[in-house]
Design a protein around this motif. Structure first.
Motif, short mmCIF file in Angstrom:
data_model
loop_
_atom_site.label_atom_id
_atom_site.label_comp_id
_atom_site.label_asym_id
_atom_site.label_seq_id
_atom_site.Cartn_x
_atom_site.Cartn_y
_atom_site.Cartn_z
N ASN A 212 -9.79 42.91 38.41
CA ASN A 212 -11.16 42.39 38.31
C ASN A 212 -11.27 41.38 37.18
OD1 ASN A 212 -12.17 43.81 40.47
ND2 ASN A 212 -12.90 45.52 39.24
N ARG A 213 -10.64 41.67 36.05
CA ARG A 213 -10.69 40.75 34.91
C ARG A 213 -9.96 39.44 35.23
NH1 ARG A 213 -14.89 41.66 31.86
NH2 ARG A 213 -15.02 43.85 31.31
N LEU B 50 -12.41 32.65 38.06
CA LEU B 50 -13.71 32.06 38.40
C LEU B 50 -14.28 31.27 37.24
CD1 LEU B 50 -15.51 34.87 40.44
CD2 LEU B 50 -14.60 32.72 41.28
N LEU B 51 -14.20 31.83 36.01
CA LEU B 51 -14.72 31.12 34.84
C LEU B 51 -13.93 29.85 34.58
CD1 LEU B 51 -15.46 34.09 32.43
CD2 LEU B 51 -17.11 32.60 33.55
N TYR C 5 -9.62 38.09 38.20
CA TYR C 5 -10.47 37.38 39.15
C TYR C 5 -11.63 36.70 38.42
CZ TYR C 5 -13.51 36.53 43.15
OH TYR C 5 -14.32 35.94 44.08
N GLN C 6 -12.27 37.43 37.49
CA GLN C 6 -13.36 36.84 36.71
C GLN C 6 -12.87 35.68 35.86
OE1 GLN C 6 -14.85 40.18 34.51
NE2 GLN C 6 -16.10 40.95 36.21
N SER C 7 -11.68 35.83 35.28
CA SER C 7 -11.10 34.77 34.46
C SER C 7 -10.84 33.52 35.29
CB SER C 7 -9.82 35.29 33.82
OG SER C 7 -8.85 34.34 33.72
#
Length: 174
Positions: free
Chosen positions: A82-83, A89-90, A85-87
């Protein structure tokens, strides 16, 4: 009653490591259901609503460690994904906003490079072209024409042989 019933009750009571399930208020009689392994046993109580699983300390401890560590590993792995994937996206959003305010210069066009193939590459190319030619020849070969020509040749050989034999037979008869 015969003498085997009290002995069976004693073995049942001793197999649950000090827990007296047979005479307890939960159930009056435990019926062996099946053995999970040499140290795990399942028993049904007399009212068939309670399932009692009896296992040894070592197997219970190791099973608990295995279950806990697998759940811990799965949760950490899920959190890490999850982290990441978020990274990603950012990072994409940051690049998009940066390119809006300060566009990147266009990359120069690629220039054509001419590589001189070595001996091995030339041999491979020659092998492949010969192989392709052989495959095309087999694929486009006219088998019907070949069969007709072979039949004509065989018929010609037989007719020559039989024709001379017939001529000799006619000469002998005349």
């Amino acid at each position: 009653m015969d003498g085997t019933a009290p002995r069976a009750r004693m073995n049942l009571e001793s197999s649950v490591f000090g827990r007296n399930f047979v005479g307890s208020q939960q159930s009056q009689l435990l019926i062996p259901a099946f053995a999970l392994s040499q140290t795990h046993f399942c028993y049904f109580s007399d009212n068939q609503s309670d399932l009692v699983v009896v296992m040894g300390f070592t197997t219970g401890f190791i099973g608990g460690i295995a279950l806990t560590s697998s759940l811990f590993y799965i949760s950490l792995n899920l959190h890490e994904r999850n982290r990441l994937y978020q990274s990603n996206l950012l990072r994409q959003q940051s690049n998009l906003l940066r390119n809006i305010t300060d566009p990147q210069p266009k990359e120069p066009s690629q220039t054509a490079r001419h590589l001189v193939p070595g001996l091995a590459d030339r041999l491979k190319y020659r092998w492949n072209t010969e192989l392709e030619a052989a495959v095309r020849k087999v694929q486009h070969f006219n088998w019907d024409q070949w069969r007709r020509e072979a039949e004509d040749k065989v018929a010609g050989v037989f007719s020559k042989g039989l024709g001379s034999a017939v001529d000799e037979a006619e000469k002998k008869t005349t």
